[in-house]
Design a protein around this motif. Structure first.
Motif, PDB file in Angstrom:
ATOM      1  N   ALA A 214      58.506  15.618  58.978  1.00  0.00           N
ATOM      2  CA  ALA A 214      59.714  16.222  58.396  1.00  0.00           C
ATOM      3  C   ALA A 214      59.356  17.284  57.362  1.00  0.00           C
ATOM      4  CB  ALA A 214      60.587  15.136  57.775  1.00  0.00           C
ATOM      5  N   THR A 215      58.380  16.993  56.509  1.00  0.00           N
ATOM      6  CA  THR A 215      58.013  17.970  55.464  1.00  0.00           C
ATOM      7  C   THR A 215      57.362  19.209  56.061  1.00  0.00           C
ATOM      8  OG1 THR A 215      55.966  16.694  55.138  1.00  0.00           O
ATOM      9  CG2 THR A 215      57.807  16.256  53.643  1.00  0.00           C
ATOM     10  N   GLU A 216      56.564  19.041  57.121  1.00  0.00           N
ATOM     11  CA  GLU A 216      55.975  20.222  57.771  1.00  0.00           C
ATOM     12  C   GLU A 216      57.057  21.099  58.388  1.00  0.00           C
ATOM     13  OE1 GLU A 216      53.160  18.839  60.582  1.00  0.00           O
ATOM     14  OE2 GLU A 216      51.703  18.150  59.075  1.00  0.00           O
ATOM     15  N   THR A 217      58.083  20.487  58.965  1.00  0.00           N
ATOM     16  CA  THR A 217      59.167  21.263  59.557  1.00  0.00           C
ATOM     17  C   THR A 217      59.946  22.030  58.502  1.00  0.00           C
ATOM     18  OG1 THR A 217      59.349  19.631  61.328  1.00  0.00           O
ATOM     19  CG2 THR A 217      61.205  21.132  61.037  1.00  0.00           C
ATOM     20  N   LEU A 218      60.116  21.442  57.325  1.00  0.00           N
ATOM     21  CA  LEU A 218      60.922  22.048  56.270  1.00  0.00           C
ATOM     22  C   LEU A 218      60.100  22.864  55.284  1.00  0.00           C
ATOM     23  CD1 LEU A 218      63.238  18.980  55.555  1.00  0.00           C
ATOM     24  CD2 LEU A 218      63.903  21.096  56.674  1.00  0.00           C
ATOM     25  N   LEU A 221      61.457  26.393  54.741  1.00  0.00           N
ATOM     26  CA  LEU A 221      62.635  26.411  53.864  1.00  0.00           C
ATOM     27  C   LEU A 221      62.222  26.284  52.406  1.00  0.00           C
ATOM     28  CD1 LEU A 221      65.699  26.294  53.320  1.00  0.00           C
ATOM     29  CD2 LEU A 221      65.589  23.838  53.779  1.00  0.00           C
ATOM     30  N   ALA A 222      61.257  25.413  52.129  1.00  0.00           N
ATOM     31  CA  ALA A 222      60.781  25.246  50.755  1.00  0.00           C
ATOM     32  C   ALA A 222      60.118  26.520  50.246  1.00  0.00           C
ATOM     33  CB  ALA A 222      59.817  24.063  50.680  1.00  0.00           C
ATOM     34  N   ASP A 223      59.365  27.188  51.114  1.00  0.00           N
ATOM     35  CA  ASP A 223      58.704  28.439  50.684  1.00  0.00           C
ATOM     36  C   ASP A 223      59.728  29.522  50.372  1.00  0.00           C
ATOM     37  OD1 ASP A 223      56.298  27.184  51.034  1.00  0.00           O
ATOM     38  OD2 ASP A 223      55.969  27.981  53.057  1.00  0.00           O
ATOM     39  N   ARG A 224      60.784  29.624  51.181  1.00  0.00           N
ATOM     40  CA  ARG A 224      61.809  30.638  50.920  1.00  0.00           C
ATOM     41  C   ARG A 224      62.520  30.390  49.598  1.00  0.00           C
ATOM     42  NH1 ARG A 224      63.114  29.883  56.439  1.00  0.00           N
ATOM     43  NH2 ARG A 224      64.977  28.691  55.860  1.00  0.00           N
ATOM     44  N   ARG A 225      62.680  29.149  49.237  1.00  0.00           N
ATOM     45  CA  ARG A 225      63.391  28.822  47.990  1.00  0.00           C
ATOM     46  C   ARG A 225      62.451  28.618  46.809  1.00  0.00           C
ATOM     47  NH1 ARG A 225      68.790  27.174  48.270  1.00  0.00           N
ATOM     48  NH2 ARG A 225      69.680  27.369  50.366  1.00  0.00           N
ATOM     49  N   GLY A 226      61.170  28.768  47.005  1.00  0.00           N
ATOM     50  CA  GLY A 226      60.225  28.632  45.910  1.00  0.00           C
ATOM     51  C   GLY A 226      60.097  27.218  45.391  1.00  0.00           C
ATOM     52  N   VAL A 227      60.195  26.234  46.285  1.00  0.00           N
ATOM     53  CA  VAL A 227      60.116  24.822  45.904  1.00  0.00           C
ATOM     54  C   VAL A 227      58.793  24.255  46.406  1.00  0.00           C
ATOM     55  CG1 VAL A 227      61.153  22.540  46.178  1.00  0.00           C
ATOM     56  CG2 VAL A 227      62.606  24.556  45.961  1.00  0.00           C
ATOM     57  N   ILE A 228      58.118  23.492  45.556  1.00  0.00           N
ATOM     58  CA  ILE A 228      56.855  22.852  45.908  1.00  0.00           C
ATOM     59  C   ILE A 228      57.144  21.424  46.368  1.00  0.00           C
ATOM     60  CG2 ILE A 228      54.612  22.095  45.065  1.00  0.00           C
ATOM     61  CD1 ILE A 228      54.715  24.343  43.027  1.00  0.00           C
ATOM     62  N   VAL A 229      56.682  21.084  47.568  1.00  0.00           N
ATOM     63  CA  VAL A 229      56.883  19.747  48.126  1.00  0.00           C
ATOM     64  C   VAL A 229      55.570  18.988  48.047  1.00  0.00           C
ATOM     65  CG1 VAL A 229      57.577  18.413  50.140  1.00  0.00           C
ATOM     66  CG2 VAL A 229      58.670  20.610  49.671  1.00  0.00           C
ATOM     67  N   GLU A 230      55.579  17.842  47.371  1.00  0.00           N
ATOM     68  CA  GLU A 230      54.392  17.002  47.222  1.00  0.00           C
ATOM     69  C   GLU A 230      54.620  15.690  47.971  1.00  0.00           C
ATOM     70  OE1 GLU A 230      53.921  16.501  43.077  1.00  0.00           O
ATOM     71  OE2 GLU A 230      53.442  18.617  42.669  1.00  0.00           O
ATOM     72  N   VAL A 231      53.696  15.362  48.879  1.00  0.00           N
ATOM     73  CA  VAL A 231      53.801  14.155  49.703  1.00  0.00           C
ATOM     74  C   VAL A 231      52.618  13.256  49.394  1.00  0.00           C
ATOM     75  CG1 VAL A 231      53.930  13.241  52.045  1.00  0.00           C
ATOM     76  CG2 VAL A 231      54.974  15.447  51.509  1.00  0.00           C
ATOM     77  N   SER A 232      52.896  11.985  49.175  1.00  0.00           N
ATOM     78  CA  SER A 232      51.842  11.007  48.914  1.00  0.00           C
ATOM     79  C   SER A 232      52.317   9.639  49.385  1.00  0.00           C
ATOM     80  CB  SER A 232      51.489  10.974  47.419  1.00  0.00           C
ATOM     81  OG  SER A 232      52.616  10.569  46.660  1.00  0.00           O
ATOM     82  N   GLY A 233      51.374   8.704  49.445  1.00  0.00           N
ATOM     83  CA  GLY A 233      51.750   7.346  49.827  1.00  0.00           C
ATOM     84  C   GLY A 233      50.803   6.750  50.832  1.00  0.00           C
ATOM     85  N   ASP A 234      51.097   5.521  51.216  1.00  0.00           N
ATOM     86  CA  ASP A 234      50.260   4.753  52.126  1.00  0.00           C
ATOM     87  C   ASP A 234      50.942   4.616  53.478  1.00  0.00           C
ATOM     88  OD1 ASP A 234      48.577   4.355  49.918  1.00  0.00           O
ATOM     89  OD2 ASP A 234      49.769   2.605  49.298  1.00  0.00           O
ATOM     90  N   VAL A 235      50.223   3.991  54.392  1.00  0.00           N
ATOM     91  CA  VAL A 235      50.799   3.661  55.691  1.00  0.00           C
ATOM     92  C   VAL A 235      51.954   2.688  55.478  1.00  0.00           C
ATOM     93  CG1 VAL A 235      50.371   2.574  57.919  1.00  0.00           C
ATOM     94  CG2 VAL A 235      48.640   4.041  56.884  1.00  0.00           C
ATOM     95  N   GLY A 264      60.604  27.434  40.596  1.00  0.00           N
ATOM     96  CA  GLY A 264      59.735  26.410  40.029  1.00  0.00           C
ATOM     97  C   GLY A 264      60.199  24.988  40.279  1.00  0.00           C
ATOM     98  N   GLY A 265      60.998  24.771  41.294  1.00  0.00           N
ATOM     99  CA  GLY A 265      61.446  23.422  41.599  1.00  0.00           C
ATOM    100  C   GLY A 265      60.390  22.625  42.345  1.00  0.00           C
ATOM    101  N   THR A 266      60.475  21.308  42.238  1.00  0.00           N
ATOM    102  CA  THR A 266      59.528  20.424  42.921  1.00  0.00           C
ATOM    103  C   THR A 266      60.281  19.318  43.647  1.00  0.00           C
ATOM    104  OG1 THR A 266      59.264  19.025  40.959  1.00  0.00           O
ATOM    105  CG2 THR A 266      57.697  20.848  41.235  1.00  0.00           C
ATOM    106  N   VAL A 267      59.646  18.837  44.710  1.00  0.00           N
ATOM    107  CA  VAL A 267      60.149  17.693  45.473  1.00  0.00           C
ATOM    108  C   VAL A 267      58.984  16.730  45.663  1.00  0.00           C
ATOM    109  CG1 VAL A 267      61.092  16.884  47.669  1.00  0.00           C
ATOM    110  CG2 VAL A 267      61.916  19.019  46.674  1.00  0.00           C
ATOM    111  N   GLU A 268      59.199  15.470  45.320  1.00  0.00           N
ATOM    112  CA  GLU A 268      58.172  14.449  45.456  1.00  0.00           C
ATOM    113  C   GLU A 268      58.626  13.434  46.503  1.00  0.00           C
ATOM    114  OE1 GLU A 268      57.787  12.814  41.620  1.00  0.00           O
ATOM    115  OE2 GLU A 268      56.974  14.627  40.688  1.00  0.00           O
TER     116      GLU A 268
END
Length: 356
Positions: A214-218, A221-235, A264-268
């Motif tokens: 999902a994050t790769e697909t979006l 959109l995040a780049d156009r809006r200048g938002v940094i998407v950070e993905v982390s976690g386990d299986v 300068g927005g972020t999404v975690e």
């Protein structure tokens, strides 16, 4: 035969049997001390069994008659008292079938089986009334949202017909945008309906892989809006439908990207596995959301600022069904959804799903 009459006959019959057994026991007891045949000789008069029968039979018949009348009258009154809660439940049920969902039983008295039944019926009516009201709001909002692109298309076509010299490429681009919005609304409504009906097959799915897809697909959109998407976690293995889990995650991430800071927005996005559940947390920066508005964000066609009324929204901004779809999918997967407003602005959306 009514239930009251059946109970009355049952009470009276039981009382008659108990009385007959009691009289039989008395008769057997008396026979032990009364000899059979005539008794002669000096001394006081001693009755025999024939005398006892002549004296006992009329009294026993009178007692049985009294027990019959007492059982019928008392059983009728007792059955009426016992069935009174059922009559009240039946009355409310009939009023409900006529469309009056606001009526409740609210049965008073001891905490017995009838009280439990009445309370369960009231709870069911609460859920039905809430569901019907939600469906009515949803139908009204959906009609409004679908009418808007159709009315816009008609207006554009009317203008083009009245002005042959109009800019055709621009008209076609606007029609394409309006048509795309109508298609998005229709697809969202179909997805929402499918989630509500729970018509899907379950399989073991790694939610962390769904998040990556999902994050790769979006990301564009995040780049156009200048938002940094950070993905982390386990299986995080869950048992569900990939065709529903992907739009659930996509809607959460898309909402977090769209409703964010201008710069300068972020999404975690974090996935984690626990003892009996799998947790997905999507947090974002953005404007401060009033706590009173948080509870309405998961309703169809709602955003933090309230009801959507923009006639020409951006294609990236969605159709106002994102969190409503997420809520329906989470409920269909037997999970829970929690939305919390950050004091500094933005939201933390937490989804808990049963672990596979």
């Amino acid at each position: 035969m009514s239930a009251r009459l059946k109970l009355t006959l049952s009470y009276a019959g039981f009382l008659m049997i108990a009385g007959a057994l009691l009289l039989a026991a008395v008769w057997v007891f008396l026979l032990r001390y009364v000899p059979d045949g005539s008794i002669t000789g000096p001394g006081p008069f001693m009755p025999n069994r024939s005398d006892l029968l002549r004296a006992f039979a009329p009294a026993a018949a009178a007692v049985m008659g009294f027990l019959l009348v007492f059982g019928l009258v008392g059983g009728w009154l007792l059955a009426g008292r016992m069935l009174a809660p059922l009559r009240r439940i039946t009355l409310v049920a009939r009023q409900t079938t006529e469309g009056a969902l606001s009526h409740r039983i609210r049965l008073a008295g001891p905490d017995d089986e009838f009280r439990e039944l009445a309370d369960a019926f009231d709870a069911m009516l609460d859920r039905v009334e809430s569901h019907v009201a939600e469906q009515r709001r949803f139908a009204a909002n959906a009609s409004h949202e679908l009418r808007t692109p159709l009315a816009t298309t008609q207006a554009l076509l009317e203008v083009a017909r009245s002005d042959p010299a109009s800019n055709t490429p621009r008209l076609l681009e606007r029609l394409r945008s309006v048509n795309a919005r109508a298609i998005d609304i229709t697809e969202a409504l179909l997805l929402l309906s499918r989630a509500d009906q729970r018509s899907f097959a379950r399989e073991v799915v790694d939610l962390s892989l769904i998040v990556e897809e999902a994050t790769e697909t979006l990301q564009a959109l995040a780049d156009r809006r200048g938002v940094i998407v950070e993905v982390s976690g386990d299986v995080a293995l869950v048992r569900g439908s990939p065709t529903l889990l992907l739009p659930m995650v996509s809607n959460l991430v898309q909402n977090a990207i769209v409703h964010n800071r201008a710069e300068g927005g972020t999404v975690e996005v974090v996935t984690s596995a626990h003892a009996g559940s799998v947790r997905l947390v999507v947090g974002n920066t953005g404007e401060v959301v009033p706590p009173a508005s948080v509870s309405t964000l998961a309703e169809p066609f709602q955003r933090g600022a309230g009801r959507i009324r923009s006639h020409h929204p951006s294609h990236d901004s969605g159709v106002g069904l994102g969190l409503a779809i997420v809520k329906s999918i989470v409920q269909a997967q037997d999970g829970s959804l929690e939305i919390v407003a950050r004091p500094s602005g933005g939201l933390d959306v937490t989804v808990d799903l049963p672990r596979a």
